[in-house]
Design a protein around this motif. Structure first.
Motif, PDB file in Angstrom:
ATOM      1  N   LEU A 402       6.396  -8.661  -1.380  1.00 49.04           N
ATOM      2  CA  LEU A 402       5.166  -8.203  -1.964  1.00 49.04           C
ATOM      3  C   LEU A 402       4.096  -8.032  -1.044  1.00 49.04           C
ATOM      4  N   MET A 403       3.855  -8.899  -0.453  1.00 50.26           N
ATOM      5  CA  MET A 403       2.780  -9.201   0.764  1.00 50.26           C
ATOM      6  C   MET A 403       3.129  -7.712   1.714  1.00 50.26           C
ATOM      7  N   ILE A 404       3.810  -8.177   2.227  1.00 51.78           N
ATOM      8  CA  ILE A 404       3.918  -6.922   3.126  1.00 51.78           C
ATOM      9  C   ILE A 404       3.681  -5.078   2.177  1.00 51.78           C
ATOM     10  N   ALA A 405       4.457  -4.588   1.528  1.00 57.35           N
ATOM     11  CA  ALA A 405       4.262  -4.130   0.262  1.00 57.35           C
ATOM     12  C   ALA A 405       2.688  -3.249   0.231  1.00 57.35           C
ATOM     13  N   ALA A 406       1.913  -4.744  -0.216  1.00 63.19           N
ATOM     14  CA  ALA A 406       0.850  -4.574  -0.282  1.00 63.19           C
ATOM     15  C   ALA A 406       0.078  -4.368   0.496  1.00 63.19           C
ATOM     16  N   VAL A 407      -0.035  -4.990   1.709  1.00 68.89           N
ATOM     17  CA  VAL A 407      -0.461  -3.957   3.256  1.00 68.89           C
ATOM     18  C   VAL A 407      -0.185  -3.133   3.229  1.00 68.89           C
ATOM     19  N   TRP A 408       0.593  -2.370   3.382  1.00 68.28           N
ATOM     20  CA  TRP A 408       1.244  -1.114   3.512  1.00 68.28           C
ATOM     21  C   TRP A 408       0.263   0.137   2.369  1.00 68.28           C
ATOM     22  N   LEU A 409       0.217  -0.633   1.369  1.00 68.28           N
ATOM     23  CA  LEU A 409      -0.564   0.376   0.056  1.00 68.28           C
ATOM     24  C   LEU A 409      -1.344   0.176   0.460  1.00 68.28           C
ATOM     25  N   GLY A 410      -2.794  -0.644   0.912  1.00 74.46           N
ATOM     26  CA  GLY A 410      -3.855  -0.729   1.278  1.00 74.46           C
ATOM     27  C   GLY A 410      -4.427  -0.242   2.393  1.00 74.46           C
ATOM     28  N   ALA A 411      -3.382   0.209   2.812  1.00 73.42           N
ATOM     29  CA  ALA A 411      -3.407   1.162   4.206  1.00 73.42           C
ATOM     30  C   ALA A 411      -3.452   2.265   3.714  1.00 73.42           C
ATOM     31  N   TRP A 412      -2.398   3.125   2.891  1.00 72.83           N
ATOM     32  CA  TRP A 412      -2.737   4.520   2.675  1.00 72.83           C
ATOM     33  C   TRP A 412      -3.059   4.266   1.955  1.00 72.83           C
ATOM     34  N   LEU A 413      -4.027   3.749   0.770  1.00 75.04           N
ATOM     35  CA  LEU A 413      -5.206   3.851  -0.127  1.00 75.04           C
ATOM     36  C   LEU A 413      -6.437   3.820   1.177  1.00 75.04           C
ATOM     37  N   GLY A 414      -6.933   3.654   2.036  1.00 79.81           N
ATOM     38  CA  GLY A 414      -7.603   3.261   2.642  1.00 79.81           C
ATOM     39  C   GLY A 414      -7.742   4.866   3.891  1.00 79.81           C
TER      40      GLY A 414
END
Length: 414
Positions: A402-414
């Motif tokens: 969940l943590m690493i998925a949230a990291v990549w989601l933040g990178a995609w949104l950014g």
């Protein structure tokens, strides 16, 4: 007044303070009557000033003679009172106070610090005796001795240079990792004894994550495998240690190249929030036998387990160094992935340094950092299976995913 005179006056004041501080405690413990102790507050003040005066008048040689005289007087006094009080604490403190008085002339700060520690030890006599005799267990004392030997003997003697294949092995760094893992495990042990598994393990896990989150997950898993009733507290501490990883990575990047944080603010924030929420789920979950588990908290650490973990990290570093030597700059992403297995902060620091040197752009730096964080998270999942088994890992891995998925989601949104 010259600078030398000011230093001498400060040393005399420090010596006076040490004598008063230590002597006040000894005065309160003196008996009354003919069998009372020979040394009280006045004797300690005089001995401290005597040590200072000896250094001023003749240096170290005169101080040595003075210390011999004070030691002989203390020994004579001990012969008179040894039947009522066989201890040598007051006599030893008197001699040390004299020496500290001499030290205060040359290094007033050091003398004041040692004097304060001496006074604290004397004032804490009853509490220390109770702790050693009634609270501290025999196994805990052995663990303290073993940890002290590793931290104070083995670690300083380990060579601090790179050697071996590809010059990738640093014995001092390997020894430091073993000591850090032992300290993390001991921190969890102390916190659990003091606060119980529900609060102690999560707090210890978060704090230990600033040393090594992977080592924390290993330590928590090893403890949970021995005592399944501590599972929720150990899982909470393990997951919360990943928050420390993200915080530490943010600090490292900010110190090296602060502008890079603009591109990473969303990934790191999302990842930290996800780990926090998942860890809090297990923090508020109560194990059925959590109250009885406090009676058997196991050992403070496992030296063999710490050595095995350090060996695993060393093998990963060797593989990473070999890959970098073979591929060079072309293997930056692959090298970042391998380096991240051992330490996500090293990958972040390397990418930030390259950006600071204008060798790569901000967009090019984000990729290796996130890849290193991802492989480091993968390493934590493997460590969770190795240390705590399936029951521990099936609770840890979803939080890490969940943590690493949230990291990549933040990178995609950014």
């Amino acid at each position: 007044m010259s600078l030398a005179d000011q230093s001498t006056l400060l040393g005399l004041c420090v010596a006076l303070g040490i004598g008063l501080l230590v002597g006040a405690d000894r005065e309160r413990r003196k008996d009354t009557g003919p069998t009372r102790g020979a040394a009280g507050i006045r004797t300690f003040v005089v001995c401290a000033l005597l040590g200072s005066a000896s250094v001023i008048l003749g240096g170290g040689l005169v101080l040595a003679v003075t210390a011999l005289i004070v030691g002989a007087g203390a020994l004579i006094a001990y012969q008179r009172t040894r039947h009522q009080d066989p201890g040598l604490t007051t006599e030893s403190a008197l001699l040390l106070t004299c020496l500290l008085g001499g030290l205060a002339i040359h290094d007033s700060m050091l003398a004041a610090g040692v004097g304060a520690v001496l006074a604290l030890l004397l004032a804490s006599r009853d509490r220390l005796h109770h702790f050693v005799r009634s609270v501290l267990r025999a196994q805990e004392l052995n663990d303290i001795i073993l940890f002290s030997a590793m931290a104070l003997i083995v670690l300083p003697l380990a060579p601090d240079r790179f050697m071996g294949p590809f010059d990738a092995l640093n014995p001092r760094a390997i020894a430091r990792l073993i000591v850090a893992l032992m300290a993390i495990s001991a921190l969890g042990y102390v916190a659990m004894r003091a606060l119980g598994p529900r609060y102690g393990l999560p707090l210890a896990g978060f704090a230990a994550g600033f040393v090594s989150s992977t080592a924390t997950i290993y330590s928590m898993g090893e403890r949970a495998s021995r005592q399944p009733s501590l599972m929720s507290g150990a899982v909470a501490g393990a997951v919360l240690s990943s928050i420390a990883t993200i915080i530490q990575m943010t600090v490292v990047i900010g110190l090296i190249q602060a502008s890079l944080l603009t591109a990473l603010v969303l990934p790191l924030s999302f990842g930290g929030a996800a780990a926090c929420l998942y860890g809090l789920v297990f923090f508020f979950r109560r194990d059925p036998l959590s109250n009885t588990a406090v009676e058997d908290v196991g050992r403070a650490f496992n030296l063999k387990a710490a050595a095995v973990f350090a060996a695993l990290v060393t093998l990963i570093l060797l593989a990473s160094a070999g890959l970098n030597a073979w591929l060079g700059a072309r293997g930056m992403l692959l090298g970042a992935a391998l380096t991240g297995l051992a330490d996500a902060h090293a990958t972040a620091a390397s990418a930030a340094s390259l950006m600071a040197a204008n060798k790569i752009s901000s967009a090019q730096a984000v990729g290796p950092i996130l890849i290193g964080l991802t492989t480091n998270t993968l390493m934590k999942a493997v460590v969770a299976f190795k240390a705590g088994g399936v029951h521990y890992a099936t609770r840890i891995v979803p939080g890490l995913a969940l943590m690493i998925a949230a990291v990549w989601l933040g990178a995609w949104l950014g």
